[in-house]
Design a protein around this motif. Structure first.
Motif, short mmCIF file in Angstrom:
data_model
loop_
_atom_site.label_atom_id
_atom_site.label_comp_id
_atom_site.label_asym_id
_atom_site.label_seq_id
_atom_site.Cartn_x
_atom_site.Cartn_y
_atom_site.Cartn_z
N LEU A 273 -7.36 -19.87 26.83
CA LEU A 273 -6.33 -19.09 27.36
C LEU A 273 -6.54 -17.44 27.19
O LEU A 273 -6.48 -16.87 27.91
N LYS A 276 -8.70 -16.33 29.24
CA LYS A 276 -8.61 -16.31 30.53
C LYS A 276 -9.28 -17.47 31.46
O LYS A 276 -9.55 -17.49 32.51
N TYR A 278 -8.31 -20.29 32.54
CA TYR A 278 -7.24 -21.01 32.57
C TYR A 278 -7.34 -22.57 32.99
O TYR A 278 -6.70 -23.28 32.55
N ASN A 279 -8.10 -22.74 33.94
CA ASN A 279 -8.29 -24.50 34.17
C ASN A 279 -8.75 -25.02 33.33
O ASN A 279 -8.10 -26.16 32.90
N TYR A 282 -5.87 -25.21 30.52
CA TYR A 282 -4.65 -26.09 30.92
C TYR A 282 -5.04 -27.65 30.84
O TYR A 282 -4.13 -28.35 30.33
N VAL A 309 0.11 -21.24 29.96
CA VAL A 309 -1.25 -21.34 30.74
C VAL A 309 -0.92 -21.90 32.17
O VAL A 309 -1.56 -20.98 33.00
N GLU A 312 0.37 -18.28 33.73
CA GLU A 312 -0.62 -17.31 33.78
C GLU A 312 -1.75 -17.63 34.65
O GLU A 312 -2.33 -16.64 35.41
N GLY A 313 -1.97 -18.83 34.77
CA GLY A 313 -3.20 -19.45 35.77
C GLY A 313 -2.73 -19.99 36.92
O GLY A 313 -3.42 -20.19 38.01
#
Length: 410
Positions: A273, A276, A278-279, A282, A309, A312-313
């Motif tokens: 996270l 960044k 994100y995927n 997550y 997450v 943000e994602g």
């Protein structure tokens, strides 16, 4: 001597005087000498005492002689998290009614203190810590150092205040290995240093703890020590930590330890996270949340990370995220976890893209709370965020006082 101790306990329990117990058997003086281990006694006298007290002194004596060994086995089972053995030893010790009147009383209470740590019974822990603190001066060196370990552990387990974590460090550093050869406390010392942001010291003591856990073949705690090392390594954005985490996650699967697997998934998700990614973050955080019991501080912490997450994602619908945030706010209020009430409130503003309200809440409510309760990492993150947002769009919420604090922390 153990037989005399047992005789005295049961005599007093029955409300007998030494004269009454010795009536028809021996003099009160002889009873006193037997109880104090100052004279020999015949098997016939012991049998007569047994009949009068309605106990089997031979069996009771055998149990007495095993107390110290059983206590050490109980303590070791707790450290190795062998729950079935733990409960078995506890039952054995519970069946020794005179245990708290023996020389093993403090040791027994210290091991029970550790038992309540395993059971996460905060009230029991606090009660025992309070009572043991009053008799610390009468303990032997091993017991005094054992108590220091438990005091420090309590501070890092149940407090989020930086001052308490520094106090824990001071307590742990008083422990003398010569009297208390349980290097497990190095792990707790590493945690304390981690909490106050002293990464180098945290890394050093985590390495010491890891070495100790490997020496005693305690693989579960070795994983915990390695996880601290990975937190430090994860700070370097150029190191791919996923293979390292996945190795430990696989080790957790081999020993069927979902608790530590969930912890590692959460830590890895947080590391990604911050980068960044994100995927992937997550997916790891989602699995970490799935493995967690839906109660307590661990669950609310992971629930927040999972929703953070996703926000943000942009990985879930606003409708779903609103529902999740409302759940988080509700649970945080039920648990009286004020820090997570603030975090979920901030997340709600972030989801609704209400930047002005977000900044105002962060500056006027969340940051003052983080500061008052010494949440150092949240203070640092909050100030960094305020400064970055101020650079993009000048904000009246970033006061001179906050800027001065930002210079010191960031």
């Amino acid at each position: 001597m153990s037989v005399g101790h047992i005789i005295k306990f049961y005599r007093e329990k029955e409300g007998m005087t030494q004269s009454q117990l010795g009536d028809g058997i021996c003099t009160a003086t002889h009873v006193s000498k037997i109880e104090n281990g100052k004279t020999d006694y015949s098997l016939e006298i012991i049998q007569l005492f047994s009949q009068k007290l309605q106990i089997d002194l031979q069996k009771e004596s055998e149990k007495f002689e095993e107390i110290e060994k059983t206590l050490h086995s109980f303590n070791e089972a707790l450290m190795l998290n062998k729950i079935k053995q733990v409960e078995s030893y506890r039952r054995i010790l519970n069946n020794i009614p005179y245990l708290l009147s023996t020389k093993y009383a403090y040791f027994y209470q210290l091991v029970m203190l550790r038992y309540w740590f395993v059971k996460e019974e905060k009230k029991e822990i606090e009660a025992l810590l309070g009572s043991l603190a009053k008799v610390e001066a009468w303990m032997n060196p091993y017991e005094q150092n054992f108590l220091l370990h438990m005091k420090g552990w309590y501070l890092i387990r149940y407090s989020s205040k930086k001052d308490d974590h520094y106090e824990a460090i001071a307590i742990f550093n008083k422990i003398q290995i010569a009297y208390y050869p349980n290097e497990e406390f190095y792990y707790h010392l590493a945690l304390a240093y981690q909490y106050v942001g002293r990464q180098v010291m945290a890394y050093m003591y985590a390495e010491k703890a890891l070495k100790y856990f490997k020496e005693i073949n305690h693989y579960a705690d070795a994983i915990k020590a390695e996880s601290i090392l990975l937190l430090h390594i994860s700070e370097d954005p150029y190191i791919d930590v996923k293979p390292m985490y996945n190795r430990l996650i696989y080790a957790c699967e081999l020993i069927n330890d979902n608790e530590k697997k969930g912890m590692l998934l959460n830590n890895l998700g947080n590391a990604l996270l911050k980068r960044k990614e994100y995927n992937e973050a997550y997916q790891y955080l989602k699995e970490s949340l799935r493995l967690c019991n839906k109660k307590g501080k661990v669950y609310i912490h992971r629930l927040f990370n999972y929703n953070l997450v996703a926000v943000e994602g942009n990985l879930s619908s606003k409708k779903t995220l609103r529902k999740n945030i409302i759940e988080g706010q509700r649970i945080a209020q039920e648990l009286e976890e004020d820090v997570f009430i603030h975090l979920f409130n901030l997340l709600e503003y972030k989801l609704e893209e209400e930047q002005e309200k977000y900044l105002q809440y962060l500056a006027e409510k969340a940051f003052p709370y983080f500061k008052e309760h010494q949440h150092f990492s949240l203070m640092k993150t909050s100030l960094k965020e305020l400064v970055e947002m101020n650079q993009i769009n000048s904000s009246p919420h970033l006061t001179i006082e906050l800027l001065e604090e930002a210079v010191q922390l960031i």
